[in-house]
Write an enzyme that holds these catalytic residues in place. Sequence first.
Site, PDB file in Angstrom:
ATOM      1  N   ASP A  94      42.960  94.348 161.713  1.00 38.38           N
ATOM      2  CA  ASP A  94      43.567  95.690 161.725  1.00 38.38           C
ATOM      3  C   ASP A  94      42.581  96.675 161.109  1.00 38.38           C
ATOM      4  O   ASP A  94      41.991  96.386 160.063  1.00 38.38           O
ATOM      5  CB  ASP A  94      44.859  95.684 160.891  1.00 38.38           C
ATOM      6  N   HIS A 151      39.294 104.018 164.891  1.00 38.03           N
ATOM      7  CA  HIS A 151      40.475 103.670 164.086  1.00 38.03           C
ATOM      8  C   HIS A 151      40.695 102.166 163.982  1.00 38.03           C
ATOM      9  O   HIS A 151      41.470 101.709 163.157  1.00 38.03           O
ATOM     10  CB  HIS A 151      41.725 104.334 164.689  1.00 38.03           C
TER      11      HIS A 151
HETATM   12  P1  ADQ Z   1      48.451 101.211 164.613  1.00 39.21           P
HETATM   13  O1  ADQ Z   1      47.910  99.926 165.185  1.00 39.21           O
HETATM   14  O2  ADQ Z   1      49.495 101.867 165.391  1.00 39.21           O
HETATM   15  O3  ADQ Z   1      47.280 102.254 164.316  1.00 39.21           O
HETATM   16  P2  ADQ Z   1      49.371 101.457 161.755  1.00 39.21           P
HETATM   17  O4  ADQ Z   1      48.199 101.951 160.998  1.00 39.21           O
HETATM   18  O5  ADQ Z   1      50.140 100.436 160.992  1.00 39.21           O
HETATM   19  O6  ADQ Z   1      48.999 100.760 163.134  1.00 39.21           O
HETATM   20  O7  ADQ Z   1      50.315 102.688 162.111  1.00 39.21           O
HETATM   21  C1  ADQ Z   1      51.551 102.521 162.724  1.00 39.21           C
HETATM   22  C2  ADQ Z   1      52.457 103.726 162.466  1.00 39.21           C
HETATM   23  O8  ADQ Z   1      53.628 103.572 163.260  1.00 39.21           O
HETATM   24  C3  ADQ Z   1      52.914 103.813 161.014  1.00 39.21           C
HETATM   25  O9  ADQ Z   1      52.983 105.166 160.641  1.00 39.21           O
HETATM   26  C4  ADQ Z   1      54.314 103.170 161.039  1.00 39.21           C
HETATM   27  O10 ADQ Z   1      55.220 103.692 160.089  1.00 39.21           O
HETATM   28  C5  ADQ Z   1      54.795 103.495 162.415  1.00 39.21           C
HETATM   29  N1  ADQ Z   1      55.670 102.404 162.909  1.00 39.21           N
HETATM   30  C6  ADQ Z   1      55.360 101.096 163.012  1.00 39.21           C
HETATM   31  N2  ADQ Z   1      56.410 100.401 163.488  1.00 39.21           N
HETATM   32  C7  ADQ Z   1      57.402 101.273 163.671  1.00 39.21           C
HETATM   33  C8  ADQ Z   1      58.742 101.174 164.155  1.00 39.21           C
HETATM   34  N3  ADQ Z   1      59.259 100.029 164.572  1.00 39.21           N
HETATM   35  N4  ADQ Z   1      59.464 102.300 164.208  1.00 39.21           N
HETATM   36  C9  ADQ Z   1      58.948 103.487 163.823  1.00 39.21           C
HETATM   37  N5  ADQ Z   1      57.690 103.648 163.380  1.00 39.21           N
HETATM   38  C10 ADQ Z   1      56.932 102.563 163.304  1.00 39.21           C
HETATM   39  C11 ADQ Z   1      45.844 102.309 164.532  1.00 39.21           C
HETATM   40  C12 ADQ Z   1      45.056 101.130 163.947  1.00 39.21           C
HETATM   41  C13 ADQ Z   1      45.350 100.983 162.460  1.00 39.21           C
HETATM   42  C14 ADQ Z   1      45.033 102.295 161.741  1.00 39.21           C
HETATM   43  C15 ADQ Z   1      45.696 103.471 162.435  1.00 39.21           C
HETATM   44  C16 ADQ Z   1      45.238 104.813 161.865  1.00 39.21           C
HETATM   45  O11 ADQ Z   1      45.361  99.933 164.640  1.00 39.21           O
HETATM   46  O12 ADQ Z   1      44.585  99.934 161.900  1.00 39.21           O
HETATM   47  O13 ADQ Z   1      45.503 102.216 160.408  1.00 39.21           O
HETATM   48  O14 ADQ Z   1      45.407 103.497 163.832  1.00 39.21           O
HETATM   49  O15 ADQ Z   1      43.843 104.916 161.834  1.00 39.21           O
END
Ligand code: ADQ
Length: 460
Positions: free
Chosen positions: A356, A153
């Site tokens: 990312d 991921h």
């Molecule tokens: P993450 O690093 O966790 O995931 P991301 O893909 O942006 O990053 O997902 C975060 C999730 O958490 C999103 O659904 C977002 O809405 C939610 N979120 C973020 N901040 C929040 C908050 N303050 N309150 C509530 N919800 C919040 C890892 C990888 C990414 C990849 C994903 C999936 O680092 O690059 O996209 O896995 O493969």
Amino acid sequence: MAGRLIVVSNRIPTGDPSGGLVVALHDALLARGGTWIGADPDPSEEGRDRLHDLGNVPYQKRAFRLSAAERANYYSGYANSVLWPVCHRRTDLVEIRSEYRADYLAVNLRLARLIAKELGPQDVIWVHDYHFLPLATMLRSLGVTNRIGFFLHIPFPNITDLDVLPRPKDFARWLAGYNLVGLQTRRDVARAFEMFRADPRAEFLRDGTVKFEENIVSVASFPIGIDSEQIEGIAARADTGPFGAADPRELIIGADRLDYSKGLPQKFEAFGRLLQGRIDPQARPTLLQIASPSRADVAAYQQITSELQAISGRINGRYSELDWQPLRFVHRSVDRERLIGLMRRAEVGLVTPLADGMNLVAKEFVAAQDPEDPGVLVLSRFAGAAEDMKGALLINPHDLDETAGAVELALAMPLAERKCRFEDCLQVVRDSRISVWTDRYLARLASCVPTLSLAPRASA
Ligand code: ADQ
């Protein structure tokens, strides 16, 4: 696929599934039947020699237990203080300790044994993320020839950064134990190929697969997405703001896990530049940064939290008025519907990671917009999402002036251009929706060259 689908991920959903990935895998298991295996949220150290049932309806959920030392060494240690910084190009933050690697291998080997014990001949295993890189080699060493897929991921590391790992050559060998290695972007695939090309143990076959010692592995990109239909639905009926009379005229939103890879200091500083260069003193943009707490037991995460508090204090101290606080730094997780409502309300979504894998927040922001009056996505080029989202304003987050300029442009953008960019982005979000991702990955895994014979290794 005739056998069961066995999904392995560190985190296992308890209760109702929520969040894109968890829902997608839940749906895949519902459709195909199978088992989801993950780390037991129960901290009990007893019974580490077996999998524990966390429920059997509508599919099996099974958990492996960790000792407190294993949690510290396998999870916070090797996974999050070695592999995470290496993959996110922060080798300066890597913490090498022999017990980290020893427990990482020990947990993976124990899990491999537990899985091998219950495996049927036709079962297909789908392993998620950097917590389990060596799992396939370990399963192979136990005689398992089933199809095993892996999905990373996070970004695939740069070849030079791999040298920071203890025993760097293991990385390629671990991956080669899988039939299919799925990565987020074409650039990730290019980096994986570069690693294999530089390795004398690897040979590229004419069909594009890599022969590595006795294994043949396929590597391909599968950009992950969201359930865009669901988010579009939630956004259309969402409460769009808690601000009441203090509703900011220009709202810029950021939502991230509080992680040093997300470029939050750069985001705050770029916003400071925007305020500094304001020509119209009446313009009062507000940056609302919601940052969910993450990995607070790792030192690098404590440091970034203090750094952000200091920068936001400085910016607010300098620019706040009696009736206006320009930067709101909310250090907590917020309810999903509320977050989607805030995204819809915002004029700008500001996503600034320095590295990312994909970044789902960028896709959620797009899906949450009002098609008749959409906001603009300002997106770091270093997010996997930027590879296809050409309708976003793409920025280099290290360049504070460029980011500030893009936000300014976004705030002033005419409706026609906003709509045009939004439609482009929404198409990408819909084309990569999570159900498509799951189906594409599993279809490709089913078509991979099977592992026919094994030359068992004594240890991984
Ligand atoms: P993450 O690093 O966790 O995931 P991301 O893909 O942006 O990053 O997902 C975060 C999730 O958490 C999103 O659904 C977002 O809405 C939610 N979120 C973020 N901040 C929040 C908050 N303050 N309150 C509530 N919800 C919040 C890892 C990888 C990414 C990849 C994903 C999936 O680092 O690059 O996209 O896995 O493969």
